[in-house]
Scaffold this motif. Structure first.
Motif, PDB file in Angstrom:
ATOM      1  N   THR A  88      39.116  24.573  16.232  1.00  0.00           N
ATOM      2  CA  THR A  88      38.775  25.996  16.161  1.00  0.00           C
ATOM      3  C   THR A  88      37.646  26.175  15.154  1.00  0.00           C
ATOM      4  O   THR A  88      37.278  25.227  14.461  1.00  0.00           O
ATOM      5  CB  THR A  88      39.978  26.846  15.711  1.00  0.00           C
ATOM      6  N   GLU A  89      37.169  27.395  15.021  1.00  0.00           N
ATOM      7  CA  GLU A  89      36.071  27.600  14.070  1.00  0.00           C
ATOM      8  C   GLU A  89      36.545  27.481  12.620  1.00  0.00           C
ATOM      9  O   GLU A  89      35.753  27.316  11.711  1.00  0.00           O
ATOM     10  CB  GLU A  89      35.400  28.956  14.308  1.00  0.00           C
ATOM     11  N   ILE A  90      37.853  27.546  12.406  1.00  0.00           N
ATOM     12  CA  ILE A  90      38.340  27.453  11.030  1.00  0.00           C
ATOM     13  C   ILE A  90      39.112  26.165  10.773  1.00  0.00           C
ATOM     14  O   ILE A  90      39.757  26.012   9.752  1.00  0.00           O
ATOM     15  CB  ILE A  90      39.230  28.675  10.662  1.00  0.00           C
ATOM     16  N   GLY A  91      39.101  25.253  11.686  1.00  0.00           N
ATOM     17  CA  GLY A  91      39.815  23.990  11.443  1.00  0.00           C
ATOM     18  C   GLY A  91      40.418  23.462  12.723  1.00  0.00           C
ATOM     19  O   GLY A  91      39.753  23.426  13.746  1.00  0.00           O
ATOM     20  N   TYR A  92      41.674  23.061  12.611  1.00  0.00           N
ATOM     21  CA  TYR A  92      42.338  22.489  13.767  1.00  0.00           C
ATOM     22  C   TYR A  92      43.697  23.131  13.980  1.00  0.00           C
ATOM     23  O   TYR A  92      44.317  23.618  13.032  1.00  0.00           O
ATOM     24  CB  TYR A  92      42.592  20.982  13.554  1.00  0.00           C
ATOM     25  N   ARG A  93      44.181  23.081  15.218  1.00  0.00           N
ATOM     26  CA  ARG A  93      45.578  23.435  15.511  1.00  0.00           C
ATOM     27  C   ARG A  93      46.163  22.301  16.322  1.00  0.00           C
ATOM     28  O   ARG A  93      45.531  21.824  17.268  1.00  0.00           O
ATOM     29  CB  ARG A  93      45.641  24.716  16.357  1.00  0.00           C
ATOM     30  N   ASP A  94      47.352  21.860  15.951  1.00  0.00           N
ATOM     31  CA  ASP A  94      48.028  20.807  16.713  1.00  0.00           C
ATOM     32  C   ASP A  94      49.200  21.408  17.483  1.00  0.00           C
ATOM     33  O   ASP A  94      49.908  22.275  16.968  1.00  0.00           O
ATOM     34  CB  ASP A  94      48.544  19.719  15.760  1.00  0.00           C
ATOM     35  N   PHE A  95      49.398  20.917  18.694  1.00  0.00           N
ATOM     36  CA  PHE A  95      50.474  21.414  19.566  1.00  0.00           C
ATOM     37  C   PHE A  95      51.238  20.223  20.119  1.00  0.00           C
ATOM     38  O   PHE A  95      50.640  19.345  20.735  1.00  0.00           O
ATOM     39  CB  PHE A  95      49.879  22.224  20.725  1.00  0.00           C
ATOM     40  N   THR A  96      52.538  20.198  19.887  1.00  0.00           N
ATOM     41  CA  THR A  96      53.349  19.050  20.321  1.00  0.00           C
ATOM     42  C   THR A  96      54.126  19.382  21.594  1.00  0.00           C
ATOM     43  O   THR A  96      54.687  20.473  21.725  1.00  0.00           O
ATOM     44  CB  THR A  96      54.332  18.662  19.193  1.00  0.00           C
ATOM     45  N   PHE A  97      54.145  18.421  22.504  1.00  0.00           N
ATOM     46  CA  PHE A  97      54.830  18.606  23.790  1.00  0.00           C
ATOM     47  C   PHE A  97      55.702  17.394  24.085  1.00  0.00           C
ATOM     48  O   PHE A  97      55.756  16.451  23.307  1.00  0.00           O
ATOM     49  CB  PHE A  97      53.789  18.788  24.910  1.00  0.00           C
ATOM     50  N   ASP A  98      56.326  17.393  25.261  1.00  0.00           N
ATOM     51  CA  ASP A  98      57.059  16.196  25.692  1.00  0.00           C
ATOM     52  C   ASP A  98      56.090  15.144  26.210  1.00  0.00           C
ATOM     53  O   ASP A  98      56.416  13.971  26.292  1.00  0.00           O
ATOM     54  CB  ASP A  98      58.072  16.566  26.779  1.00  0.00           C
ATOM     55  N   GLY A  99      54.910  15.562  26.590  1.00  0.00           N
ATOM     56  CA  GLY A  99      53.892  14.627  27.055  1.00  0.00           C
ATOM     57  C   GLY A  99      52.560  15.349  27.151  1.00  0.00           C
ATOM     58  O   GLY A  99      52.526  16.583  27.240  1.00  0.00           O
ATOM     59  N   ALA A 376      54.377  25.076  23.302  1.00  0.00           N
ATOM     60  CA  ALA A 376      54.443  24.003  22.305  1.00  0.00           C
ATOM     61  C   ALA A 376      55.734  24.059  21.513  1.00  0.00           C
ATOM     62  O   ALA A 376      56.316  25.126  21.318  1.00  0.00           O
ATOM     63  CB  ALA A 376      53.261  24.109  21.358  1.00  0.00           C
ATOM     64  N   LYS A 377      56.184  22.887  21.065  1.00  0.00           N
ATOM     65  CA  LYS A 377      57.365  22.843  20.203  1.00  0.00           C
ATOM     66  C   LYS A 377      56.927  23.297  18.818  1.00  0.00           C
ATOM     67  O   LYS A 377      55.821  22.989  18.389  1.00  0.00           O
ATOM     68  CB  LYS A 377      57.875  21.409  20.088  1.00  0.00           C
ATOM     69  N   GLN A 378      57.817  24.013  18.130  1.00  0.00           N
ATOM     70  CA  GLN A 378      57.486  24.372  16.755  1.00  0.00           C
ATOM     71  C   GLN A 378      57.677  23.130  15.926  1.00  0.00           C
ATOM     72  O   GLN A 378      58.746  22.536  15.941  1.00  0.00           O
ATOM     73  CB  GLN A 378      58.415  25.464  16.253  1.00  0.00           C
ATOM     74  N   ASN A 379      56.610  22.741  15.231  1.00  0.00           N
ATOM     75  CA  ASN A 379      56.719  21.506  14.451  1.00  0.00           C
ATOM     76  C   ASN A 379      57.528  21.718  13.191  1.00  0.00           C
ATOM     77  O   ASN A 379      57.504  22.769  12.598  1.00  0.00           O
ATOM     78  CB  ASN A 379      55.331  20.985  14.106  1.00  0.00           C
ATOM     79  N   ALA A 380      58.233  20.642  12.837  1.00  0.00           N
ATOM     80  CA  ALA A 380      59.055  20.720  11.629  1.00  0.00           C
ATOM     81  C   ALA A 380      58.151  20.807  10.418  1.00  0.00           C
ATOM     82  O   ALA A 380      57.022  20.398  10.463  1.00  0.00           O
ATOM     83  CB  ALA A 380      59.920  19.496  11.548  1.00  0.00           C
TER      84      ALA A 380
END
Ligand code: ATP
Length: 380
Positions: A88-99, A376-380
């Motif tokens: 993104t313009e302000i950094g990164y976003r990570d999204f976790t899935f089953d695959g 996306a799963k909410q990351n711990a």
């Protein structure tokens, strides 16, 4: 408007160690499946299985032939192989899935083998499976479901697998005797229509007609958890059945948008029963998930239409949340889509797979993030 990417390294960029943390600066969408945080479990308490398995699928960059410079993708797969990173313009976003899957790396054949085939094997044994494709217009939902002339999609590949085609000994088909019953429904403006109802009987199919069913797009009522009196075709040849499905799929309500010449404004549901074993496969190509602002729509009627499309998407999100929370009441009756999916969600042995389709194009970043957030799963 999509944010402009900064070429400079950003101080808010997390290190690779913190891959699993969301950047909180990008606003979070309200419309997400809201996976419950993974809870600490004991031997006596097995982990709670989420009712939906989610795969993030990123399409190829749209055609860049006439563009002087290659536009870089804003999405990549992280080294864990289960999360996607959006720049993104302000950094990164990570999204976790089953695959996760990039269509540049996995064509439809590879994607099917990795994520779909094992579930179809279950259907062949008599289990239920629902596969939904979700995402904004032009993100590759129909492409993933139906494929192209050169690359068949999930519909054809699963039909072939169920009907045992390709498995031949001495020219004889293995799995002879297996046939499928297929219904094709459309959910538009919170009404269910029978897309097979006006099909003629040519092509060597057995047709089961809905009562009074030769008029154009017969509207159906839900009875129990099913569409009452839906027309079905029966057959045992994947190619012929696919042709019929593709023919009637063209009757879906579509609209031309800047992103897609033929943008689906309705959900399309293909219900495939395998009577010999009792298996059932539901394939759902959902309408574009963009909201009214994103769709840039004006006019009362068009806004109402988008609101009704979103009714199905939001109801689906609520249903998944309620099941994940173990609520005593699950609001299946909030939309026609969730009414028809109720059977799948209530069956413990049923597999539910949601494929989130998104674009790597920087212009589509907001929609891509909203889509990935949805499942996306909410990351711990
Ligand atoms: N992975 C891909 N590789 C090549 N072409 C693709 C891919 N994904 C999508 N396309 C092409 O992009 C266009 C839009 O894709 P598609 O119709 O599948 O979008 P959609 O998400 O179903 O949109 P809508 O919600 O409007 O129906 C189509 O011409 C399709 O063939």
């Amino acid at each position: 408007m999509a944010p402009i990417l900064s070429s400079k390294p950003n101080s808010t960029t997390p290190s690779s160690k913190s891959n699993n943390h969301h950047q909180s600066k990008t606003p979070h969408s309200k419309h997400r499946l809201n996976f419950t945080k993974e809870m600490a479990t004991t031997a006596a308490m097995p982990p709670i299985e989420h009712p939906v398995e989610v795969i993030g699928r990123i399409r190829n960059q749209p055609d860049q032939k006439n563009k002087p410079i290659m536009i870089p993708s804003v999405i990549k797969i992280n080294t864990d192989g289960k999360s996607l990173r959006a720049k993104t313009e302000i950094g990164y976003r990570d999204f976790t899935f089953d695959g996760v899957s990039l269509s540049e790396e996995d064509d439809l054949d590879g994607f099917y083998k990795k994520f779909v085939e094992s579930r179809i094997n279950g259907v062949k044994l008599g289990n239920k499976c629902t596969i939904m494709v979700y995402g904004p217009t032009g993100s590759g939902k129909s492409h993933t479901m139906f494929g192209s002339a050169t690359q068949p999609g999930i519909v054809y590949r699963s039909l072939r697998d169920i009907l045992g085609e390709g498995d031949r000994v001495d020219g004889e088909k293995i799995g002879g005797g297996t046939f499928v019953l297929v219904s094709v429904l459309e959910i538009y403006n919170e009404e269910i229509y029978d897309l097979l109802s006006s099909t003629d009987t040519g092509g060597g199919f057995g047709f089961g007609w809905a009562k009074g069913g030769s008029a154009y797009k017969v509207r159906l009522e839900v009875m129990g958890k099913k569409a009452k009196n839906a027309t079905f075709i029966s057959g045992n040849e994947a190619g012929k059945i696919l042709k019929e499905i593709q023919k009637v799929e063209k009757r879906r309500v579509v609209k031309s948008t800047l992103c897609n010449e033929r943008s689906s404004r309705s959900h399309c549901m293909i219900i495939l029963d395998v009577p010999t074993v009792g298996g059932r496969l539901m394939l759902v190509d959902m309408a574009g998930s963009e909201n009214i602002e994103q769709a840039g729509q004006n006019g009362f009627e068009v806004k109402m239409q988008t609101a009704k499309i979103n009714q199905g998407n939001i109801a689906l999100k609520r249903v998944v949340e309620s099941i994940a929370n173990g609520d005593s009441h699950v609001p299946f009756r909030d939309s026609k889509l969730t009414m028809l999916l109720q059977d799948s969600f209530e069956d413990d042995k049923s597999k539910i797979l949601m494929i989130l389709c998104a674009s790597p194009d920087p212009k589509e970043l907001h929609k891509t993030i909203a889509t990935l957030e949805y499942g996306a799963k909410q990351n711990a």
